[in-house]
Design a protein around this motif. Structure first.
Motif, short mmCIF file in Angstrom:
data_model
loop_
_atom_site.label_atom_id
_atom_site.label_comp_id
_atom_site.label_asym_id
_atom_site.label_seq_id
_atom_site.Cartn_x
_atom_site.Cartn_y
_atom_site.Cartn_z
N ILE A 173 27.34 -1.62 -18.21
CA ILE A 173 25.93 -1.48 -17.85
C ILE A 173 25.73 -1.64 -16.35
N GLY A 174 26.36 -2.65 -15.77
CA GLY A 174 26.25 -2.89 -14.33
C GLY A 174 26.75 -1.72 -13.51
N LEU A 175 27.89 -1.16 -13.92
CA LEU A 175 28.47 -0.03 -13.19
C LEU A 175 27.56 1.19 -13.21
N ILE A 176 26.98 1.49 -14.37
CA ILE A 176 26.18 2.71 -14.51
C ILE A 176 24.80 2.56 -13.88
N GLY A 212 21.59 7.32 -18.99
CA GLY A 212 22.97 7.22 -19.48
C GLY A 212 23.41 5.83 -19.87
N VAL A 213 22.69 4.80 -19.39
CA VAL A 213 23.08 3.43 -19.71
C VAL A 213 22.48 2.97 -21.03
N ALA A 214 21.54 3.72 -21.59
CA ALA A 214 20.81 3.31 -22.80
C ALA A 214 21.71 2.97 -23.99
N LEU A 227 28.36 1.64 -4.86
CA LEU A 227 29.12 2.39 -3.86
C LEU A 227 29.22 3.88 -4.21
N PHE A 228 29.12 4.20 -5.51
CA PHE A 228 29.33 5.59 -5.93
C PHE A 228 28.05 6.42 -5.96
N GLY A 229 26.91 5.77 -6.18
CA GLY A 229 25.67 6.51 -6.38
C GLY A 229 25.30 7.39 -5.20
N GLY A 230 25.34 6.85 -3.98
CA GLY A 230 24.95 7.62 -2.80
C GLY A 230 25.84 8.81 -2.52
N PRO A 231 27.18 8.60 -2.38
CA PRO A 231 28.06 9.74 -2.12
C PRO A 231 28.03 10.81 -3.21
N LEU A 232 27.96 10.38 -4.48
CA LEU A 232 27.87 11.37 -5.56
C LEU A 232 26.56 12.15 -5.49
N GLY A 233 25.48 11.45 -5.07
CA GLY A 233 24.20 12.13 -4.88
C GLY A 233 24.27 13.14 -3.75
N ASP A 234 24.98 12.78 -2.64
CA ASP A 234 25.18 13.71 -1.54
C ASP A 234 25.89 14.98 -2.01
#
Length: 413
Positions: free
Chosen positions: A327-330, A304-306, A283-290
């Motif tokens: 891991i799932g969140l990132i 960042g998940v490494a 849910l956060f990836g798209g709006p933060l990318g915008d």
């Protein structure tokens, strides 16, 4: 005079469609994505039952996933390419019908070959559903493409999380045949998608009447070679993400059972927690990318998940659960940003790009599952998680992507 008024109203309606975010459609198509991916997640969730019943090896389990993922991936770019030129709104319901037939076939499958044929039907359903449903989200976005794609992806990832949990409640205690109860969800999906198809067709009709409706597109001055190179980088990042995801979705339950002596149902709860985190992170990836730029979200999500993936194979049960959620969140925030970034690299080809990237995601998941199953048979399931931990380091390649955001121009459809 009346004709001029009608023409003016049509143009006004068409421009509003291009510029207005239609949240009712976005959440409805997201719900059908929830149903679609929930149904797809049922089969991997009952792998332990199928493995015992048919005396399968980890290699066989990988082949089941590979069969499903290949049928779900190979067709998608071709379907997307075709529907870019000739949209087919009612193909959405047809795709869900294939999934329905596949579920029924899995529930009554009596051999390994029958299972392969059944999951291929589910894969075909997925290959039809994703390109056209992505176009619906794009059309309903009103220019907020990252937000629209995140809402759409949220449904799919939530479905992937709920599927194993429902399988643990409905199928694991009673057996393979109880998969047939999930057919009810497929029928509901067919009905809803038929309604969305009507809106989709009306939208297409209005746009056809007013071909000069203005929309915002990303304008860049990249050469064709640079665009192809950038798409190649994105595809490598998809490989990294979904190869790692394959280790979690196909083998996380086996890992927990083998290392911590959990039961099948207990392991499904941990898988649900991981997939629930994937759904939330989406849910956060798209709006933060915008807002901040898709390139930076891609970078943070994969590279960042490494540190967390590298720690996971050495953690105790408590920290394994915590790390899997982190891991799932990132890692889940990457796909929406990657997909929208790709559509901005190649404007006007939403179906083709969606089909290519969804297809590659499924294909990498299937190929990864097959390869990792072979490695697990040759070594141990714990060794698989140790080598997969390094995959997110490929995210360093994000630095090679060009910055294309912030330069918009009005184009004619």
């Amino acid at each position: 005079m009346e004709t001029n008024t009608n023409s003016t109203n049509t143009i006004s309606n068409s421009k509003q469609l291009a510029q207005q975010t239609v949240f009712s459609i976005l959440f409805t198509i997201s719900f059908t994505h929830f149903l679609n991916d929930m149904l797809q997640a049922v089969v991997p969730a009952v792998y332990p039952i199928i493995k015992d019943k048919f005396h399968l090896s980890f290699t066989d389990i990988g082949l089941i996933t590979l069969t499903y993922q290949l049928t779900a991936s190979i067709l998608q770019p071709f379907i997307g390419f075709y529907t870019d030129k000739k949209p087919r709104p009612y193909s959405l319901a047809i795709g869900m019908t294939f999934t329905l037939l596949g579920l029924i076939a899995v529930s009554v499958a009596s051999s390994f070959l029958n299972i392969l044929l059944a999951v291929s039907l589910i894969g075909i359903g997925s290959s039809i559903f994703h390109p056209e449903s992505s176009r619906v989200a794009h059309l309903a976005s009103g220019g907020k493409r990252g937000l629209a794609q995140s809402i759409f992806q949220l449904g799919g990832n939530a479905g992937s999380a709920v599927g194993p949990l429902l399988a643990a409640i409905i199928v694991v205690p009673y057996g393979q045949f109880y998969i047939i109860w999930f057919s009810i969800a497929a029928i509901i999906g067919i009905v809803i998608l038929s309604g969305i198809a009507k809106w989709y067709q009306e939208h297409l009709n209005l746009r056809a009447l007013n071909k000069s409706a203005a929309t915002e597109e990303i304008h860049h001055s990249l050469s064709k070679q640079k665009v192809i190179f950038s798409l190649g980088i994105l595809l490598v990042l998809i490989f990294s993400k979904y190869f790692y995801m394959a280790s979690m979705t196909s083998y996380y339950t086996f890992y927990l059972i083998d290392k911590f002596n959990l039961t099948v149902q207990q392991s499904q709860v941990y898988l649900f927690a991981f997939l629930g985190a994937v759904a939330a992170g989406t849910l956060f990836g798209g709006p933060l990318g915008d807002r901040f730029g898709r390139k930076y979200i891609i970078w943070i999500s994969i590279l960042g998940v490494a540190p967390f993936t590298l720690l996971l194979p050495y953690a105790n049960l408590f920290w394994t659960g915590i790390l899997s959620v982190i891991i799932g969140l990132i890692i889940s925030s990457a796909f929406s940003a990657i997909l929208v970034y790709a559509t901005e690299l190649v404007p006007g080809k939403v179906g083709l790009i969606a089909g290519l990237f969804f297809g590659l995601a499924f294909g990498m998941g299937g190929l990864g599952s097959a390869i990792l199953g072979k490695i697990a048979d040759a070594t141990t399931i714990e060794y698989v998680f140790k080598i997969c931990a390094f995959l997110p380091l490929i995210g360093v390649l994000t630095g090679l992507l060009p910055n294309i955001e912030g330069k918009k121009k009005t184009v004619k459809n």
